[in-house]
Design a protein around this motif. Structure first.
Motif, PDB file in Angstrom:
ATOM      1  N   VAL A   1     -15.207  -2.150   7.687  1.00  0.00           N
ATOM      2  CA  VAL A   1     -14.795  -1.085   6.774  1.00  0.00           C
ATOM      3  C   VAL A   1     -13.920  -1.711   5.698  1.00  0.00           C
ATOM      4  CG1 VAL A   1     -13.560   1.081   6.536  1.00  0.00           C
ATOM      5  CG2 VAL A   1     -14.895   0.637   8.594  1.00  0.00           C
TER       6      VAL A   1
ATOM      7  N   LYS B   1     -16.126   9.348  10.053  1.00  0.00           N
ATOM      8  CA  LYS B   1     -16.282   9.134  11.479  1.00  0.00           C
ATOM      9  C   LYS B   1     -15.999   7.687  11.874  1.00  0.00           C
ATOM     10  CE  LYS B   1     -19.232  11.469  14.738  1.00  0.00           C
ATOM     11  NZ  LYS B   1     -20.564  12.028  14.952  1.00  0.00           N
ATOM     12  N   GLN B   2     -16.243   6.783  10.929  1.00  0.00           N
ATOM     13  CA  GLN B   2     -16.017   5.357  11.204  1.00  0.00           C
ATOM     14  C   GLN B   2     -14.550   5.075  11.522  1.00  0.00           C
ATOM     15  OE1 GLN B   2     -17.543   6.523   8.512  1.00  0.00           O
ATOM     16  NE2 GLN B   2     -19.650   5.831   8.717  1.00  0.00           N
ATOM     17  N   LEU B   3     -13.654   5.993  11.118  1.00  0.00           N
ATOM     18  CA  LEU B   3     -12.221   5.724  11.217  1.00  0.00           C
ATOM     19  C   LEU B   3     -11.535   6.662  12.187  1.00  0.00           C
ATOM     20  CD1 LEU B   3     -11.811   5.310   7.395  1.00  0.00           C
ATOM     21  CD2 LEU B   3     -11.860   3.478   9.076  1.00  0.00           C
TER      22      LEU B   3
ATOM     23  N   ARG C   1      -7.361  -0.061   0.913  1.00  0.00           N
ATOM     24  CA  ARG C   1      -7.626  -0.707   2.201  1.00  0.00           C
ATOM     25  C   ARG C   1      -7.056   0.128   3.343  1.00  0.00           C
ATOM     26  NH1 ARG C   1     -10.015  -5.197   1.134  1.00  0.00           N
ATOM     27  NH2 ARG C   1      -9.821  -5.782  -1.035  1.00  0.00           N
ATOM     28  N   ILE C   2      -7.656   0.014   4.502  1.00  0.00           N
ATOM     29  CA  ILE C   2      -7.201   0.789   5.648  1.00  0.00           C
ATOM     30  C   ILE C   2      -6.694  -0.170   6.710  1.00  0.00           C
ATOM     31  CG2 ILE C   2      -7.816   2.565   7.317  1.00  0.00           C
ATOM     32  CD1 ILE C   2     -10.423   2.775   5.469  1.00  0.00           C
ATOM     33  N   PRO C   3      -5.381  -0.216   6.915  1.00  0.00           N
ATOM     34  CA  PRO C   3      -4.851  -1.104   7.937  1.00  0.00           C
ATOM     35  C   PRO C   3      -5.432  -0.727   9.300  1.00  0.00           C
ATOM     36  CG  PRO C   3      -3.073  -0.149   6.616  1.00  0.00           C
ATOM     37  CD  PRO C   3      -4.329   0.543   6.231  1.00  0.00           C
ATOM     38  N   LEU C   4      -5.616  -1.716  10.139  1.00  0.00           N
ATOM     39  CA  LEU C   4      -6.080  -1.564  11.524  1.00  0.00           C
ATOM     40  C   LEU C   4      -7.551  -1.151  11.649  1.00  0.00           C
ATOM     41  CD1 LEU C   4      -3.033   0.481  12.918  1.00  0.00           C
ATOM     42  CD2 LEU C   4      -3.246  -1.998  12.806  1.00  0.00           C
ATOM     43  N   ALA C   5      -8.202  -0.931  10.526  1.00  0.00           N
ATOM     44  CA  ALA C   5      -9.603  -0.515  10.606  1.00  0.00           C
ATOM     45  C   ALA C   5     -10.472  -1.726  10.955  1.00  0.00           C
ATOM     46  CB  ALA C   5     -10.043   0.079   9.273  1.00  0.00           C
ATOM     47  N   PRO C   6     -11.666  -1.495  11.511  1.00  0.00           N
ATOM     48  CA  PRO C   6     -12.576  -2.611  11.786  1.00  0.00           C
ATOM     49  C   PRO C   6     -12.857  -3.367  10.479  1.00  0.00           C
ATOM     50  CG  PRO C   6     -13.472  -0.539  12.633  1.00  0.00           C
ATOM     51  CD  PRO C   6     -12.218  -0.210  11.914  1.00  0.00           C
TER      52      PRO C   6
ATOM     53  N   THR D   1     -15.872   6.459   2.824  1.00  0.00           N
ATOM     54  CA  THR D   1     -15.630   5.179   3.470  1.00  0.00           C
ATOM     55  C   THR D   1     -16.615   4.140   2.916  1.00  0.00           C
ATOM     56  OG1 THR D   1     -15.110   6.448   5.437  1.00  0.00           O
ATOM     57  CG2 THR D   1     -15.353   4.076   5.727  1.00  0.00           C
TER      58      THR D   1
ATOM     59  N   PHE E   1      -3.358   7.325  11.448  1.00  0.00           N
ATOM     60  CA  PHE E   1      -3.581   8.093  10.224  1.00  0.00           C
ATOM     61  C   PHE E   1      -4.110   9.485  10.522  1.00  0.00           C
ATOM     62  CE2 PHE E   1      -4.523   3.591   9.313  1.00  0.00           C
ATOM     63  CZ  PHE E   1      -3.349   3.334   8.624  1.00  0.00           C
TER      64      PHE E   1
ATOM     65  N   LEU F   1      -8.603   5.565  14.574  1.00  0.00           N
ATOM     66  CA  LEU F   1      -7.295   5.115  14.109  1.00  0.00           C
ATOM     67  C   LEU F   1      -6.271   6.237  14.266  1.00  0.00           C
ATOM     68  CD1 LEU F   1      -8.318   3.272  10.837  1.00  0.00           C
ATOM     69  CD2 LEU F   1      -7.857   2.305  13.072  1.00  0.00           C
TER      70      LEU F   1
ATOM     71  N   VAL G   1     -19.959   1.768  12.800  1.00  0.00           N
ATOM     72  CA  VAL G   1     -19.154   0.562  13.001  1.00  0.00           C
ATOM     73  C   VAL G   1     -18.454   0.652  14.346  1.00  0.00           C
ATOM     74  CG1 VAL G   1     -18.792   0.264  10.539  1.00  0.00           C
ATOM     75  CG2 VAL G   1     -17.121   1.526  11.860  1.00  0.00           C
TER      76      VAL G   1
ATOM     77  N   LEU H   1       1.351  -1.658  11.072  1.00  0.00           N
ATOM     78  CA  LEU H   1       0.001  -1.599  10.515  1.00  0.00           C
ATOM     79  C   LEU H   1      -0.589  -2.987  10.290  1.00  0.00           C
ATOM     80  CD1 LEU H   1       0.510   1.267   7.906  1.00  0.00           C
ATOM     81  CD2 LEU H   1      -0.350   1.427  10.225  1.00  0.00           C
ATOM     82  N   ARG H   2       0.122  -3.995  10.748  1.00  0.00           N
ATOM     83  CA  ARG H   2      -0.285  -5.396  10.597  1.00  0.00           C
ATOM     84  C   ARG H   2      -0.612  -5.747   9.143  1.00  0.00           C
ATOM     85  NH1 ARG H   2      -4.334  -4.950  14.947  1.00  0.00           N
ATOM     86  NH2 ARG H   2      -3.087  -4.104  16.615  1.00  0.00           N
ATOM     87  N   LEU H   3       0.294  -5.369   8.256  1.00  0.00           N
ATOM     88  CA  LEU H   3       0.168  -5.749   6.852  1.00  0.00           C
ATOM     89  C   LEU H   3       1.191  -6.848   6.578  1.00  0.00           C
ATOM     90  CD1 LEU H   3       0.096  -2.185   5.284  1.00  0.00           C
ATOM     91  CD2 LEU H   3      -1.804  -3.795   5.281  1.00  0.00           C
TER      92      LEU H   3
ATOM     93  N   GLU I   1       0.845  -1.194   0.000  1.00  0.00           N
ATOM     94  CA  GLU I   1       0.000   0.000   0.000  1.00  0.00           C
ATOM     95  C   GLU I   1       0.884   1.248   0.000  1.00  0.00           C
ATOM     96  OE1 GLU I   1      -3.325   0.005   0.010  1.00  0.00           O
ATOM     97  OE2 GLU I   1      -3.671  -2.143   0.331  1.00  0.00           O
TER      98      GLU I   1
ATOM     99  N   GLY J   1     -15.775   1.195  16.916  1.00  0.00           N
ATOM    100  CA  GLY J   1     -14.623   2.068  16.762  1.00  0.00           C
ATOM    101  C   GLY J   1     -15.079   3.492  16.500  1.00  0.00           C
ATOM    102  N   SER J   2     -16.132   3.646  15.686  1.00  0.00           N
ATOM    103  CA  SER J   2     -16.608   5.016  15.504  1.00  0.00           C
ATOM    104  C   SER J   2     -17.276   5.458  16.797  1.00  0.00           C
ATOM    105  CB  SER J   2     -17.578   5.112  14.335  1.00  0.00           C
ATOM    106  OG  SER J   2     -18.723   4.357  14.580  1.00  0.00           O
TER     107      SER J   2
ATOM    108  N   LEU K   1      -3.502   6.840   2.280  1.00  0.00           N
ATOM    109  CA  LEU K   1      -3.638   7.304   3.657  1.00  0.00           C
ATOM    110  C   LEU K   1      -2.425   8.140   4.044  1.00  0.00           C
ATOM    111  CD1 LEU K   1      -4.947   3.942   4.992  1.00  0.00           C
ATOM    112  CD2 LEU K   1      -6.160   6.102   5.256  1.00  0.00           C
TER     113      LEU K   1
END
Lengths: 743, 163
Positions: free
Chosen positions: B55, A548-550, B47-52, B67, A556, A553, B153, A504-506, A455, B155-156, A569
């Protein structure tokens, strides 16, 4: 009908702008009352308002501005000199004009308020000063240089309730037009405001989105061009490319405003408050031109005003107190703004009384905001932060300015609402500094693009220190391990390393390139290295907030759209550092709570990174890793004696060594090579010989001081074992190495 | 949650007339048409690492970063078969614009209040929480999705509390 509405709206906008400048000019004039240029600017601002409102039929407004104008014209002509009384009078007039404008804006009419007092005061000033000054012309006569045509019709107007007759209107317009000529010729400022234009924000947003689409279409065409050979087509595409880039840049800049727009009203605020409190306060500004997104400008206006009011009211002492404390009678408030770490930093500092941590502690206890136990455990810095709690106020007496116990908590909430943080530092007796960090929700920042785990990510350039590439042998041997932690010796200093993909656990991507790319970053005064798979170019990126869902984190800071239309990101360097446990300090507790639970647990307030070692076989000790410059090994054969000291030649200097085992009267282990922890101490280096380096741990440290003794600050439990915390300063001082330097 | 609960309560009394429909693992779903900004085919995702896990990633919707939520995972359904590309139903919620990933897009359907019924008790799991009710159409049932809840979701929530 709608035409006159438009006229009124334009008049309102124009007048508000003029008034904002007026506040600043008047405060400036007080310092330099003979500055003709500023006087001219003040006069013109009022003159314009008066001229236009007469034309629109706002008699009250005209009355107020007329007397002000008369006074100003005499000031401008040098008939009298501005002093504090006149300034107060004129500022009163400005406030009255504002009030009327506000009424016009909301109701369309001038409102019922009575302004005869203001008018009378200004007339008094005009007459008094006129008599006192060596007048050339009779006080009642119109000033020589003033546009006499305007004076005559409006002189009759103030008391007249009826709208001005049509004839004077025409005259006023003519006069205004005549007057406009010299404005453009002799004043460059006027020319600048003429060259700008007001645009609806919604339109700018729309343009911005359209430009985004254009950029994407441009990129597709560019890609298509690579398969084409038609020269004229390729040329046209090149032009399209250039024009699009410039257009994009231009449109993005239209949303940005300098922070100076908010600051411009502070000199007035400070002046009024200071004179009300009987204090002398000067305001200094640095970084006025720092650009912020307009939505952020709006959001910080009130918090900043509140902080400044607080500084004047509580921070700066009275002139007598200041002199008694050996300070200048005049206090200073400094505002500073700059971009850093993908954020905008705003600092407000004063050289006032500062905040006494002990007082805050007492007050917080009295109000039941903390328990006795809690209050004792908090450091002074943390105690001062308690003023951000709701219901806290340290003001000795409640003034009508501030100190009602609402305030700092509101400031904090408002700034956090836009994703910012506030920190406060204060030294009792010498001043307080508030540091506000605000993200650039919509701003263009230069960023380095990197790849990891397949990524792409953007790293804000401001956090970037340097790039290190290790090839061949270096790649395999250059990275060292202490326990689980990885380090690279960057010019001798230990740089903690974080693999971006593992943070980032990738899944790592196998590259044919076996080199190691380290991006050296800075976060909160700490440095760490981010190991990435590929380093790309630097690019100007547009920061967009995450949904808002993110929000949880912390790794980022936002996202951006790349040239190929894909989303990338943006890394939050500080958040990433905390998550990877290479930066231990937290931003605000709010953000820590939002972090994933395990990260939150490890980044709570007192987490520290400690180097654990055996000083001797029996002494397990630790010290903060931040104190350690390097870890070295020296073969015993290199040791030399200089007087009664053991030294070793090291990087062209003589490194004195202190054996910890000997210091604590333990038998020295005969290990070879010697394990040495190198410290920087007053710009010189000193090495502590230990038996063995054990590990680096990061955890919350609760210091038990019962075991305190010379050279040991206390003890704590690390990895289930009791560990003494070394007082390196004391050990080095006792060794008598740097008496000269210490003294 | 208050605005969505409010919407939830009022919508049950006066159900929407027009519903944009889509398929999800044999289930026939709909979202109130006024809430749908647009429907687009598969978009490349970041893709978003560490995201739920719900998502799925971020998409570029003409310069706006949106999103994307995998509705199958949100509803606790089995993952889509490899190679099957989802469609985006872009909806407006109180938390901003969100893209819901679905299997297939259907028509916009006119529904009548008389056809509406609360979600039956036998409907269990996450589906029940995210469905406002059921329209009994002639040949099949149409589940009315609560887009507000679907966009929330894990986390939000945490983010909300912190701010």
């Amino acid at each position: 009908m709608s035409e006159s509405d438009d006229l009124i709206r334009e008049f309102l906008i124009e007048s508000h702008e003029g008034l904002d400048r007026l506040d600043q000019d008047l405060v400036e004039l007080e310092k330099d009352p003979r500055n003709r240029e500023t006087l001219g600017s003040v006069f013109r601002a009022i003159h314009t308002i008066k001229g236009t409102c007469g034309f629109l039929g706002f008699t009250k407004l005209e009355g107020v501005s007329h007397v002000g104008e008369s006074l100003l014209s005499r000031l401008r002509d040098g008939d009298m000199v501005l002093d504090a009384d006149i300034t107060t009078g004129l500022l009163g007039m400005v406030d009255a004009i504002r009030e009327i404008l506000a009424a016009i804006e909301s109701t369309g009419a001038e409102g019922d308020a009575d302004y005869t007092a203001v008018i009378q005061r200004l007339q008094e000033l005009n007459e008094q000063k006129g008599q006192a000054a060596r007048t050339v012309a009779a006080p009642a006569a119109p000033p020589v240089a003033a546009p006499a045509v305007v004076e005559v019709p409006s002189a009759a107007a103030p008391a007249a309730p009826a709208p001005p007759p049509p004839a004077p209107v025409a005259e006023a317009v003519v006069a205004h037009a005549e007057d406009a000529e010299p404005v453009t010729t002799d004043d460059r400022k006027g020319a600048v405001s003429d060259s700008s234009l007001r645009v609806d924000v919604g339109l700018v947003d729309k343009l911005m989105n359209l430009v985004g689409e254009l950029v994407l279409a441009r990129n597709q065409i560019l890609q298509f061009t690579t398969t084409q050979n038609d020269a004229s087509f390729v040329n046209a595409t090149q032009r399209l490319n250039l024009v699009t880039s410039e257009l994009q840049e231009g449109v993005m800049k239209t949303r940005m405003q300098p922070i100076g727009n908010v600051w411009s009203k502070f000199p007035r605020v400070v002046r009024d408050l200071a004179s009300m409190c009987g204090k002398q306060v000067r305001i200094e500004m640095e970084g006025k031109e720092t650009d912020l997104d307009r939505t952020i400008i709006e959001a910080i206006k009130d918090p900043l005003t509140h902080i400044i009011r607080n500084s004047v009211d509580h921070g700066i002492e009275s002139p007598a107190d200041r002199i008694a404390r050996g300070k200048r009678a005049e206090g200073t408030i400094r505002l500073r703004a700059f971009h850093e770490g993908g954020q905008i930093n705003i600092e407000i500092s004063d050289d006032g009384a500062g905040i006494a941590a002990e007082k805050v502690r007492q007050r917080a206890l009295q109000r039941g905001l903390v328990t006795t136990d809690q209050s004792q455990r908090l450091s002074d810095h943390d105690v001062i932060k308690l003023i951000f709690l709701p219901g806290f106020s340290t003001a000795e007496k409640i003034t009508n300015v501030s100190g009602r116990g609402v305030g700092m908590d509101v400031v904090k909430t408002n700034i956090e609402k836009i994703g910012g943080t506030v920190d406060i530092q204060s030294v009792a007796g010498s001043g307080t500094t508030l540091k506000i960090k605000i993200p650039l929700t919509l701003a263009i920042i230069p960023a380095l693009m990197v790849s990891s785990g397949g990524e792409r990510f953007a790293i804000p350039q401001v956090s970037l220190l340097e790039l290190v590439r290790l090839e061949g042998m270096q790649a395999s041997s250059g990275i060292e391990r202490i326990g689980k932690a990885l380090f690279y010796r960057l010019r001798g200093n230990l740089l903690p390393l974080v693999h971006l993909h593992s943070a980032l656990r990738l899944d790592p991507v196998n590259t044919t390139d076996d080199a190691v790319n380290i991006v050296v970053l800075k976060a909160d005064q700490r440095q760490f290295g981010l190991v990435v798979e590929t380093v790309h170019d630097t690019e100007e990126i547009v920061v967009k907030p995450l949904g808002k869902q993110l929000k949880g984190l912390t790794a980022f800071a936002g996202a951006t759209i790349m040239g190929d239309g894909r989303v990338a990101l943006i890394l939050d360097v500080l958040g990433l550092g905390q998550m990877a446990q290479v930066v231990s300090e937290t931003r605000s507790s709010g953000n820590a709570a939002a972090a994933s639970s395990e990260a939150a647990a490890s980044t709570s307030e007192d987490t520290r990174t400690l180097l654990v070692f055996q000083a001797s076989e029996r002494d397990r000790m630790a010290l903060p890793l931040s104190l350690v410059a390097r870890l070295e090994e020296f073969p015993r054969s290199l040791l030399e004696q200089s007087g009664d000291r053991t030294v070793v030649q090291y990087r062209g200097e003589i490194l004195p060594l202190v054996s910890l085992a000997r210091y604590f009267h333990r038998p020295e282990a005969q290990v070879d090579p010697l394990q040495v922890i190198v410290f920087s101490f007053h710009d010189q280096h000193v090495g502590l010989i230990v038996e063995r380096i054990v590990d680096i741990v990061q955890q919350v440290v609760v210091v038990d001081q019962r075991h305190r003794r010379r050279g040991i600050i206390g003890s704590t439990v690390l990895q289930q074992q009791v560990t003494d915390l070394l007082d390196a300063d004391a050990v080095i001082a006792d060794a008598g190495l740097f008496e000269a330097a210490v003294a | 949650m208050t605005p969505s609960e409010f919407a939830h309560a009022t919508d049950q009394r006066t159900p929407p007339r027009q519903v944009a429909t889509f398929m999800l693992d044999q289930l026939y779903f709909g979202v109130e048409v006024l809430k749908v900004q647009e429907v687009i085919r598969y978009q490349e995702l970041t893709r978003i690492p560490l995201a739920p896990p719900v998502v799925e990633g971020l998409i570029n919707l003409r310069g706006q970063i949106v999103t994307a939520i995998e509705l199958r995972r949100r509803l606790g359904l089995a993952d889509r078969k490899d190679g099957a590309l989802p469609m985006n139903v872009v909806v407006r919620t109180s938390d901003g614009v969100v893209s819901l990933l679905v299997d297939e897009i259907g028509d916009v359907v006119e529904v009548a209040e008389a056809q509406f019924e609360q979600a039956p008790d036998t409907l269990a799991g996450p589906t029940r929480d995210l469905v406002r009710g059921v329209y009994k159409l002639k040949d099949r049932l149409l589940l009315l999705l609560d887009e507000e809840r679907a966009a929330v979701v894990d986390g939000s929530d945490a983010g909300e509390r912190a701010h």
